[in-house]
Design an enzyme around this catalytic site. Structure first.
Site, PDB file in Angstrom:
ATOM      1  N   LYS A 142       0.550  -0.747  -0.116  1.00  0.00           N
ATOM      2  CA  LYS A 142       0.326  -0.097   0.384  1.00  0.00           C
ATOM      3  C   LYS A 142       1.230   1.484   0.647  1.00  0.00           C
ATOM      4  O   LYS A 142       2.472   1.065   0.571  1.00  0.00           O
ATOM      5  CB  LYS A 142      -1.049  -0.023   0.686  1.00  0.00           C
ATOM      6  CG  LYS A 142      -0.275   0.236   2.291  1.00  0.00           C
ATOM      7  CD  LYS A 142       0.236   1.058   3.655  1.00  0.00           C
ATOM      8  CE  LYS A 142       0.449   1.476   4.723  1.00  0.00           C
ATOM      9  NZ  LYS A 142       1.285   2.444   4.786  1.00  0.00           N
ATOM     10  N   HIS A 234      -5.196   1.043   6.291  1.00  0.00           N
ATOM     11  CA  HIS A 234      -5.255  -0.052   7.902  1.00  0.00           C
ATOM     12  C   HIS A 234      -6.522   0.423   9.029  1.00  0.00           C
ATOM     13  O   HIS A 234      -7.335  -0.735   9.411  1.00  0.00           O
ATOM     14  CB  HIS A 234      -4.070   0.415   8.670  1.00  0.00           C
ATOM     15  CG  HIS A 234      -3.313   0.328   8.190  1.00  0.00           C
ATOM     16  ND1 HIS A 234      -2.726  -0.662   7.741  1.00  0.00           N
ATOM     17  CD2 HIS A 234      -1.477   0.945   8.725  1.00  0.00           C
ATOM     18  CE1 HIS A 234      -1.760  -0.073   7.228  1.00  0.00           C
ATOM     19  NE2 HIS A 234      -0.864   0.264   7.466  1.00  0.00           N
TER      20      HIS A 234
END
Length: 485
Positions: A142, A234
């Site tokens: 990411k 997250h």
């Protein structure tokens, strides 16, 4: 099972800090499959021995318990190789192809620990060199894209070259033992799952706080910000883990189907909620652990006029029968008062109390600690043994499961767990393309709103819990952040 792990960005920060230490721990624990080869890829001119020496120097700096002794490292180093590559040159991918053909491993893992701007180029080169065979798995770090459009473009290219079951979009928070135990807590026990619903839960708070600033990542972070760096991936994955319905099995797609339903059920943003239910901040100079630290705008590589946010606080809801009306609060930031990752489930108070409660109306909490320690806490009310003068008064007690103390050396780190899952082909802890797209779709109105807001982020002194507007946002619902208890 033989494997080749090709680490693009093999001389980069992520490889030094996370990936190589995790691979060594897997080797030490005997869980790294035999017959493996780890090939670091970079633009530096270096030999295999040069690369092994660099990795050895890095592993000598990790915490003492995780450092290899000379004999251990000599054995681990025999797995390490280096290949100089320029990802813009097709001839370098042909050279990689020849390297991989030397032994024709059962599984080939291509780990893209590079800037996301290089993902599409690398994938196109892999396709041109016919390095996308069915035995190949690709790992994407990411953030996957900068917004919804760029995320779609990357995933579209990935989908042209690889089947979805070959693609491992990594989010290291999903590999944390506490997150794994959150799934076990919910779906492996009969006690808690019936309680996690609107009739019993007052609110849920997700906090991902760091004491550190941007360190040496100023140029990257200034083009990313906390919303893209922490919330879109997250925090929303943690929200899914706590908010999802029980899957029909532990199959990867069964789990990811339920997470997708949560993302689709997040309350859409409106002009009013964008104003009232979102706070962005940027750290100013302050004090952390007794040391003066600079403002974000004074960090190396950061534009002194930047409006990039280092703090985000949000309020949202999951519009479903289970969760309708229950606020979910998300908070993340840098240079905050402590390093603290946790999910706090605040239960409703008893409807009629026959006891005197501390604070006028205490309630139960279930706390899932993510960092700096992993564990679970259950906060209850009890009568103290020495409370004879006031027999109808209760005090707060807690049951505390500290995973470090309970499991000790048996525990597996997040990246170690995820790397082993990639090699074994287990997709349960990785994010599917449609999940990612839905997460980007939800945060995109915030990106656009903040882009048009010329006032910029609210400043907050380093060493505090962020802008006061964050506390005001949650206070409007009659609640407060957990550390303010």
């Amino acid at each position: 099972m033989s494997f080749d792990l090709v680490l693009f960005g093999g001389t980069g920060d992520l490889a030094w800090r996370k990936l190589m230490p995790a691979l060594f721990q897997a080797f030490r624990h005997g869980t790294l499959p035999e017959g493996g080869r780890i090939i670091g890829v970079g633009r530096d001119d270096a030999s295999h021995e040069d690369y092994r020496q660099r990795i050895g120097e890095r592993l000598a700096q990790v915490e003492t318990a995780k450092r290899p002794n000379p004999d251990e490292f000599a054995k681990f180093a025999s797995l390490l190789y280096y290949q100089r590559m320029d990802v813009s040159k097709s001839e370098d991918f042909q050279a990689l192809k020849r390297t991989l053909a030397e032994r024709d491993a059962d599984t080939v893992v291509m780990y893209l620990a590079t800037a996301p701007t290089l993902f599409t180029q690398v994938i196109e080169q892999l396709q041109a060199a016919a390095l996308n065979s069915p035995r190949t798995r690709i790992v994407l770090e990411k953030p996957l894209g900068y917004d919804l459009a760029s995320n779609r473009a990357i995933n579209s290219k990935v989908g042209e070259v690889f089947d979805e079951n070959q693609v491992f979009r990594i989010d290291h928070y999903l590999g944390k033992p506490s997150v794994q135990n959150l799934m076990a807590l919910r779906f492996g026990n009969a006690i808690f799952e019936p309680l996690l619903r609107r009739e019993n839960v007052a609110n849920i708070q997700i906090t991902l706080a760091e004491e550190l600033g941007v360190e040496k990542r100023g140029p990257f972070y200034d083009n990313t910000g906390a919303l893209r760096d922490m919330v879109q991936n997250h925090a929303l994955q943690l929200l899914c883990a706590i908010g999802m319905e029980p899957p029909i099995s532990d199959h990867a797609d069964a789990i990811r189907d339920e997470k997708l339903k949560v993302l689709r059920a997040l309350k859409p943003w409106t002009p009013e909620t964008l104003t009232q239910h979102s706070v962005r901040g940027q750290y100013d100079a302050g004090t952390i652990n007794g040391q003066r630290v600079p403002a974000y705008r004074d960090e190396q590589g950061v534009n002194p006029e930047t409006h990039t946010e280092t703090f985000v606080a949000l309020r949202t809801e999951i519009v479903s029968w289970r969760w309708a009306g229950v606020p979910f609060y998300i908070r993340t930031g840098k240079r905050l008062a402590g390093r603290d990752g946790r999910i706090v489930i605040n239960f409703r108070p008893v409807p009629h109390s026959i006891f005197k409660l501390p604070g006028g109306g205490a309630a139960n909490q279930l706390v899932i600690n993510l960092q700096p320690r992993d564990g679970l806490e259950l906060h209850l009310m009890a009568q103290g043994a020495n409370n004879r003068r006031n027999m109808d008064a209760l005090s707060s007690v807690q049951l505390d499961l500290d995973f470090d103390k309970r499991f000790g050396s048996e525990r597996v780190g997040a990246y170690e767990r995820l790397l082993l899952d990639v090699i074994d082909g287990r997709l349960n802890l990785f994010v599917r393309a449609d999940e990612q797209e839905e997460a980007w779709r939800w945060v995109e109105p915030l990106i656009e709103y903040w882009k048009q807001d010329s006032s910029g982020p609210r400043s907050y002194p380093s060493g505090t819990w962020g802008p006061s507007a964050s506390s005001a946002m949650i206070a409007r619902d009659g609640y407060h952040w957990s550390e303010e208890s």
